[in-house]
Design an enzyme around this catalytic site. Structure first.
Site, PDB file in Angstrom:
ATOM      1  CD  GLU A   1      47.558  39.457  39.638  1.00  0.00           C
ATOM      2  OE1 GLU A   1      47.755  40.239  40.584  1.00  0.00           O
ATOM      3  OE2 GLU A   1      46.494  39.438  38.974  1.00  0.00           O
TER       4      GLU A   1
ATOM      5  CD  GLU B   1      41.712  43.196  43.145  1.00  0.00           C
ATOM      6  OE1 GLU B   1      42.080  43.689  42.058  1.00  0.00           O
ATOM      7  OE2 GLU B   1      42.500  42.622  43.934  1.00  0.00           O
TER       8      GLU B   1
END
Length: 565
Positions: free
Chosen positions: A203, A105
């Site tokens: 993340e 993504e």
């Protein structure tokens, strides 16, 4: 950009409860009038119209189409709203926890064939009049939505998005930046220790430092242990370094294909214009394939299961001795059954929402714990829905008491049911919510239909909320014990439910992460050793330079909106 998807009812609240209030109009809008002119079987730029449905409660007309050549699915919601939205989603079903859909993504947005500049997605933030631009990775799909009020800007953004998802560059250095790489802890000292870096890696390290996120992830993995839901689609930090650049490219080839895509557009711009651009710039260049991304149903268990996970202690906890969580999760039905999903979502609200709900009285009022568990209520984000109930902030010795209380409360619901006034109040609330629609209504609709549509449910049925309300009222009229029978079936008769406990780990247990992280660094260093010896430049020496063939300073590389349109 990784996210956990919300429940259907939560999405519906988000759709409806904020923003401008609309009044019912007797006359349809121009956008709806145009949509109503389409005929079943009509061919439009390589697409065939399959369904045209007026949804008066949402002031829109839904047009469902299929692309003849590739089988791509398309839904257009024609509505008199200038904040037009586009989204394309792909069913992404990883079978390991390397985070390949999440890293992909990020990486597809780092340049494409038509726009090979560095990060065209972020360059468009300054050049576009968009009201929303983002991308999301869920447990079993990846979505790329944008919205704008400018027609020319819509075309520009659509061109960038289509090229990004279908024709990305997927450069190796982009994979190192967005996924994972090894760098010296001190970039100026080549002899300093190697450490992991990477946008997604960092993340997910942050996500796994959140005890509630860790608990929710474990709960899903253990409730659906036999397929894609048993892994971490966003990436488990200790597994991310196992992903290779070749595996990333292969995942894109099999999952980011029109045969595995679902397109959604919303607003007052003409549908034909969208279809023409999508066909010419993307779909005409593909042939139909079988992506083989279907998610099988989770086999039901013959007996309940229990498990336990640990987390880091909370230094801010009011009572250090009460940091345990216990949750019981029940496997429900397929989310593609629209009415069953509506019924179970409503049933969940009756069971847990408000101080008059049975579980609030049984679990919260006695102050056994501080609050409901972080995962609670109906969750329709997976192919088969689930219902969870439990407590957090409780003492370890109260675990059995909580289990018994949950079982007793279910028995009481089966025996006594719910007050008619509460049922009517909830139905009335749903009907009112449909008339309070936000300025980001298109984005909310895209999120609302995503999970069911992802598993080949009918998105048009999901939009017809008033039909589900009417059907529910009729079912309750014909069988006053309709809801009690559902409770009996899902929470008493079937044995597919999981009890998951969470407790704070001892300080010694917390040393596990640095130990495993060191082992992973050794694995990563071994994998990268060969190219380093060949002098080709190493991703384990903090290399950050790259020559780009195109510059984003030119407007012919990333288009700009015509603000005067």
């Amino acid at each position: 950009m990784f996210r956990q998807t919300k429940t259907v009812l939560q999405k519906l609240r988000c759709v409806s409860f904020k923003g401008k209030q609309y009044t019912r109009k007797l006359k349809s809008t121009s956008a709806q009038e145009r949509a109503c002119q389409y005929q079943l079987g009509q061919k439009i730029h390589g697409f065939t119209v399959k369904e045209v449905v007026v949804v008066p409660d949402l002031f829109l007309t839904a047009v469902k189409l299929t692309h003849d050549k590739t089988g791509a699915q398309y839904l257009h919601a024609a509505r008199d709203d200038s904040n037009n939205l586009f989204s394309v989603q792909f069913r992404t079903t990883p079978m390991d926890s390397t985070g390949v859909p999440h890293i992909l993504e990020h990486t597809v947005l780092c340049g494409s064939e038509k726009y090979p500049c560095r990060d065209p997605f972020f360059k468009m933030l300054n050049r576009s009049l968009s009201t929303f631009m983002n991308a999301f990775t869920a447990s079993d799909y990846t979505m790329y939505p944008f919205s704008t009020q400018n027609g020319k800007d819509f075309q520009n953004l659509l061109s960038v998005y289509l090229d990004a998802v279908f024709f990305p560059c997927l450069r190796e250095l982009d994979f190192w930046q967005e996924g994972w790489r090894l760098e010296n802890e001190n970039p100026t000292d080549i002899k300093s220790p190697l450490v992991f870096k990477g946008v997604v890696f960092n993340e997910m390290k942050g996500a796994f430092s959140d005890n509630e996120r860790v608990y929710a992830q474990h709960l899903q993995n253990k409730l659906y242990p036999d397929h894609t839901y048993s892994v971490v689609s966003g990436g488990e930090p200790l597994a991310i370094p196992d992903l290779t650049w070749e595996q990333l490219k292969q995942f894109h080839a099999t999952h980011y294909h029109p045969s595995n895509a679902r397109f959604f557009t919303y607003g007052d711009l003409p549908l034909e214009q969208h279809l023409k651009q999508i066909e010419e710039e993307a779909l005409s260049k593909f042939e139909r394939i079988n992506p083989n991304t279907e998610v099988p149903s989770q086999p039901h268990w013959s007996s309940p299961r229990e498990d336990h996970v640990t987390c880091s202690p909370d230094a801010m906890a009011p009572d250090p001795a009460k940091q345990d969580t216990l949750c019981v999760s029940y496997l429900l039905g397929d989310i593609t059954d629209t009415f069953e999903g509506f019924t179970l979502s409503l049933l969940s609200s009756l069971m847990i929402s408000g101080p008059n709900s049975p579980f609030y009285k049984a679990l919260i009022e006695p102050k056994i714990g501080t609050d409901f568990s972080s995962v609670v209520g109906y969750d329709g984000s997976t192919k088969e829905a689930s219902f969870s109930i439990g407590l957090q902030g409780m003492a370890e010795e109260d675990a059995e008491r909580v289990k018994q209380t949950i079982s007793q409360t279910i028995d009481e619901i089966i025996e006594t049911g719910f007050e008619e006034e509460r049922i009517e109040a909830l139905l009335h609330k749903i009907e009112l919510q449909m008339k309070h629609q936000s300025t980001n209504f298109g984005l909310s609709l895209a999120s609302y239909i995503a999970s069911s549509w992802n598993h080949d449910g009918n998105p048009v049925e999901l939009l017809q909320i008033s039909d589900s309300v009417a059907k529910f009222r009729q079912a309750l009229k014909e069988n006053p014990r309709f809801l009690q029978d559902k409770v009996q079936h899902y929470f008493k008769h079937q044995r597919s439910f999981l009890g998951l406990g969470l407790s704070a780990a001892d300080l010694q247990d917390l040393q596990r992460w640095p130990l495993l992280n060191g082992e992973s660094v050794q694995r990563g260093e071994t994998k990268l050793k060969a190219p380093d010896e060949e002098g080709e430049g190493s991703r384990c020496r903090g290399e950050t330079n790259q020559t780009w063939t195109e510059s984003c300073s030119s407007t012919n590389v990333c288009p700009m909106a015509d603000a005067g349109e």
